[in-house]
Motif scaffolding. Structure first.
Motif, PDB file in Angstrom:
ATOM      1  N   ARG A 193      -4.657  -5.626 -11.600  1.00 19.35           N
ATOM      2  CA  ARG A 193      -3.539  -5.909 -10.691  1.00 19.35           C
ATOM      3  C   ARG A 193      -2.803  -4.625 -10.327  1.00 19.35           C
ATOM      4  O   ARG A 193      -2.485  -4.382  -9.175  1.00 19.35           O
ATOM      5  CB  ARG A 193      -2.600  -6.905 -11.371  1.00 19.35           C
ATOM      6  N   TYR A 194      -2.542  -3.786 -11.315  1.00 20.31           N
ATOM      7  CA  TYR A 194      -1.831  -2.531 -11.061  1.00 20.31           C
ATOM      8  C   TYR A 194      -2.682  -1.582 -10.215  1.00 20.31           C
ATOM      9  O   TYR A 194      -2.182  -0.942  -9.292  1.00 20.31           O
ATOM     10  CB  TYR A 194      -1.447  -1.839 -12.373  1.00 20.31           C
ATOM     11  N   GLN A 195      -3.958  -1.496 -10.539  1.00 17.16           N
ATOM     12  CA  GLN A 195      -4.849  -0.610  -9.784  1.00 17.16           C
ATOM     13  C   GLN A 195      -5.031  -1.090  -8.350  1.00 17.16           C
ATOM     14  O   GLN A 195      -5.081  -0.281  -7.423  1.00 17.16           O
ATOM     15  CB  GLN A 195      -6.177  -0.453 -10.506  1.00 17.16           C
ATOM     16  N   THR A 196      -5.121  -2.402  -8.169  1.00 14.01           N
ATOM     17  CA  THR A 196      -5.244  -2.956  -6.819  1.00 14.01           C
ATOM     18  C   THR A 196      -3.997  -2.652  -6.002  1.00 14.01           C
ATOM     19  O   THR A 196      -4.081  -2.240  -4.845  1.00 14.01           O
ATOM     20  CB  THR A 196      -5.495  -4.471  -6.883  1.00 14.01           C
ATOM     21  N   ALA A 197      -2.831  -2.823  -6.610  1.00 13.66           N
ATOM     22  CA  ALA A 197      -1.574  -2.527  -5.904  1.00 13.66           C
ATOM     23  C   ALA A 197      -1.509  -1.055  -5.517  1.00 13.66           C
ATOM     24  O   ALA A 197      -1.120  -0.715  -4.394  1.00 13.66           O
ATOM     25  CB  ALA A 197      -0.377  -2.921  -6.764  1.00 13.66           C
ATOM     26  N   ALA A 198      -1.891  -0.172  -6.432  1.00 14.97           N
ATOM     27  CA  ALA A 198      -1.870   1.269  -6.135  1.00 14.97           C
ATOM     28  C   ALA A 198      -2.877   1.606  -5.040  1.00 14.97           C
ATOM     29  O   ALA A 198      -2.580   2.404  -4.146  1.00 14.97           O
ATOM     30  CB  ALA A 198      -2.153   2.076  -7.395  1.00 14.97           C
ATOM     31  N   ALA A 199      -4.057   1.005  -5.074  1.00 13.23           N
ATOM     32  CA  ALA A 199      -5.063   1.267  -4.044  1.00 13.23           C
ATOM     33  C   ALA A 199      -4.559   0.833  -2.672  1.00 13.23           C
ATOM     34  O   ALA A 199      -4.731   1.554  -1.676  1.00 13.23           O
ATOM     35  CB  ALA A 199      -6.370   0.548  -4.380  1.00 13.23           C
ATOM     36  N   ARG A 200      -3.903  -0.303  -2.589  1.00 18.20           N
ATOM     37  CA  ARG A 200      -3.332  -0.768  -1.314  1.00 18.20           C
ATOM     38  C   ARG A 200      -2.220   0.174  -0.851  1.00 18.20           C
ATOM     39  O   ARG A 200      -2.073   0.448   0.338  1.00 18.20           O
ATOM     40  CB  ARG A 200      -2.789  -2.187  -1.461  1.00 18.20           C
ATOM     41  N   TYR A 201      -1.436   0.643  -1.800  1.00 15.87           N
ATOM     42  CA  TYR A 201      -0.351   1.579  -1.510  1.00 15.87           C
ATOM     43  C   TYR A 201      -0.914   2.851  -0.868  1.00 15.87           C
ATOM     44  O   TYR A 201      -0.433   3.298   0.172  1.00 15.87           O
ATOM     45  CB  TYR A 201       0.376   1.878  -2.818  1.00 15.87           C
ATOM     46  N   PHE A 202      -1.950   3.425  -1.479  1.00 23.38           N
ATOM     47  CA  PHE A 202      -2.549   4.641  -0.925  1.00 23.38           C
ATOM     48  C   PHE A 202      -3.227   4.373   0.411  1.00 23.38           C
ATOM     49  O   PHE A 202      -3.196   5.224   1.305  1.00 23.38           O
ATOM     50  CB  PHE A 202      -3.524   5.279  -1.923  1.00 23.38           C
ATOM     51  N   GLU A 203      -3.805   3.207   0.570  1.00 23.67           N
ATOM     52  CA  GLU A 203      -4.405   2.864   1.861  1.00 23.67           C
ATOM     53  C   GLU A 203      -3.336   2.867   2.953  1.00 23.67           C
ATOM     54  O   GLU A 203      -3.553   3.378   4.045  1.00 23.67           O
ATOM     55  CB  GLU A 203      -5.086   1.494   1.785  1.00 23.67           C
ATOM     56  N   ALA A 204      -2.175   2.308   2.642  1.00 24.70           N
ATOM     57  CA  ALA A 204      -1.080   2.306   3.615  1.00 24.70           C
ATOM     58  C   ALA A 204      -0.617   3.730   3.923  1.00 24.70           C
ATOM     59  O   ALA A 204      -0.461   4.104   5.092  1.00 24.70           O
ATOM     60  CB  ALA A 204       0.091   1.468   3.096  1.00 24.70           C
ATOM     61  N   TRP A 205      -0.413   4.529   2.885  1.00 25.69           N
ATOM     62  CA  TRP A 205       0.069   5.897   3.103  1.00 25.69           C
ATOM     63  C   TRP A 205      -0.945   6.766   3.834  1.00 25.69           C
ATOM     64  O   TRP A 205      -0.569   7.766   4.451  1.00 25.69           O
ATOM     65  CB  TRP A 205       0.472   6.544   1.787  1.00 25.69           C
ATOM     66  N   ASN A 206      -2.215   6.406   3.814  1.00 25.17           N
ATOM     67  CA  ASN A 206      -3.239   7.206   4.478  1.00 25.17           C
ATOM     68  C   ASN A 206      -3.668   6.655   5.830  1.00 25.17           C
ATOM     69  O   ASN A 206      -4.473   7.275   6.516  1.00 25.17           O
ATOM     70  CB  ASN A 206      -4.451   7.394   3.556  1.00 25.17           C
ATOM     71  N   ALA A 207      -3.115   5.530   6.228  1.00 25.85           N
ATOM     72  CA  ALA A 207      -3.430   4.967   7.544  1.00 25.85           C
ATOM     73  C   ALA A 207      -2.666   5.753   8.612  1.00 25.85           C
ATOM     74  O   ALA A 207      -1.466   5.972   8.482  1.00 25.85           O
ATOM     75  CB  ALA A 207      -3.043   3.490   7.589  1.00 25.85           C
ATOM     76  N   THR A 208      -3.359   6.189   9.633  1.00 23.50           N
ATOM     77  CA  THR A 208      -2.703   6.993  10.671  1.00 23.50           C
ATOM     78  C   THR A 208      -2.622   6.277  12.019  1.00 23.50           C
ATOM     79  O   THR A 208      -1.739   6.595  12.812  1.00 23.50           O
ATOM     80  CB  THR A 208      -3.429   8.338  10.857  1.00 23.50           C
ATOM     81  N   GLU A 209      -3.510   5.357  12.285  1.00 24.58           N
ATOM     82  CA  GLU A 209      -3.455   4.604  13.540  1.00 24.58           C
ATOM     83  C   GLU A 209      -2.402   3.505  13.405  1.00 24.58           C
ATOM     84  O   GLU A 209      -2.350   2.821  12.379  1.00 24.58           O
ATOM     85  CB  GLU A 209      -4.821   3.994  13.863  1.00 24.58           C
ATOM     86  N   PRO A 210      -1.566   3.300  14.421  1.00 21.96           N
ATOM     87  CA  PRO A 210      -0.460   2.338  14.305  1.00 21.96           C
ATOM     88  C   PRO A 210      -0.895   0.936  13.855  1.00 21.96           C
ATOM     89  O   PRO A 210      -0.253   0.345  12.980  1.00 21.96           O
ATOM     90  CB  PRO A 210       0.147   2.317  15.705  1.00 21.96           C
ATOM     91  N   GLU A 211      -1.963   0.408  14.432  1.00 19.16           N
ATOM     92  CA  GLU A 211      -2.393  -0.945  14.064  1.00 19.16           C
ATOM     93  C   GLU A 211      -2.869  -0.994  12.605  1.00 19.16           C
ATOM     94  O   GLU A 211      -2.520  -1.901  11.854  1.00 19.16           O
ATOM     95  CB  GLU A 211      -3.506  -1.424  14.996  1.00 19.16           C
ATOM     96  N   ALA A 212      -3.654  -0.004  12.198  1.00 18.61           N
ATOM     97  CA  ALA A 212      -4.148   0.052  10.823  1.00 18.61           C
ATOM     98  C   ALA A 212      -2.993   0.244   9.843  1.00 18.61           C
ATOM     99  O   ALA A 212      -2.980  -0.351   8.759  1.00 18.61           O
ATOM    100  CB  ALA A 212      -5.174   1.170  10.671  1.00 18.61           C
ATOM    101  N   LEU A 213      -2.019   1.061  10.214  1.00 22.89           N
ATOM    102  CA  LEU A 213      -0.866   1.305   9.361  1.00 22.89           C
ATOM    103  C   LEU A 213      -0.068   0.015   9.170  1.00 22.89           C
ATOM    104  O   LEU A 213       0.280  -0.349   8.044  1.00 22.89           O
ATOM    105  CB  LEU A 213       0.015   2.406   9.943  1.00 22.89           C
ATOM    106  N   GLY A 214       0.209  -0.695  10.255  1.00 22.25           N
ATOM    107  CA  GLY A 214       0.950  -1.954  10.158  1.00 22.25           C
ATOM    108  C   GLY A 214       0.241  -2.972   9.279  1.00 22.25           C
ATOM    109  O   GLY A 214       0.867  -3.639   8.444  1.00 22.25           O
TER     110      GLY A 214
END
Length: 127
Positions: free
Chosen positions: A7-28
């Motif tokens: 659960r913790y690793q999944t949350a962190a992975a999603r967090y990094f995915e958000a911080w690394n998204a650069t296209e507006p739609e992907a970021l949202g």
């Protein structure tokens, strides 16, 4: 590996995915998958809540540091509904990491982030 560790690793992975998204739609989309609708983000430079404001903070970081990615630093640790992990902001061109810190996150029942408390350990002068 325990369910909670996953659960913790999944949350962190999603967090990094958000911080690394650069296209507006992907970021949202990434922010919505990582944070609960009422979720918030607080560090020494920002104190925001809700998907729109979190998205704006992430977009501003990409404007300030184009060509950089957020990478985990060390392992994710957690207990109960709280996790912590280190990170660094890495220049993809030369591998330098001028910014680093760690975050403490509180998770909702569905595993999305309710609150991030971020700490900056390394920041370049003038940033």
């Amino acid at each position: 590996m325990s369910v909670n560790t996953d659960r913790y690793q999944t949350a962190a992975a999603r967090y990094f995915e958000a911080w690394n998204a650069t296209e507006p739609e992907a970021l949202g989309k990434a922010v919505a998958e990582a944070w609960a609708p009422e979720g918030g983000y607080t560090d020494p430079l920002a104190d925001v809540s809700g998907h729109a404001q979190i998205t704006a903070v992430i977009a501003a970081a990409h404007e300030q540091f184009p060509g950089f990615v957020f990478r985990p630093l060390g392992t994710v640790d957690g207990h109960h509904d709280t996790a912590r992990f280190g990170w660094e902001l890495v220049n993809e061109a030369d591998g330098s990491a001028p910014v680093a810190g760690f975050d403490v996150v509180t998770l909702s029942e569905d595993g999305r982030i309710l609150r991030v408390l971020g700490f900056l350990d390394r920041v370049p002068a003038g940033a």
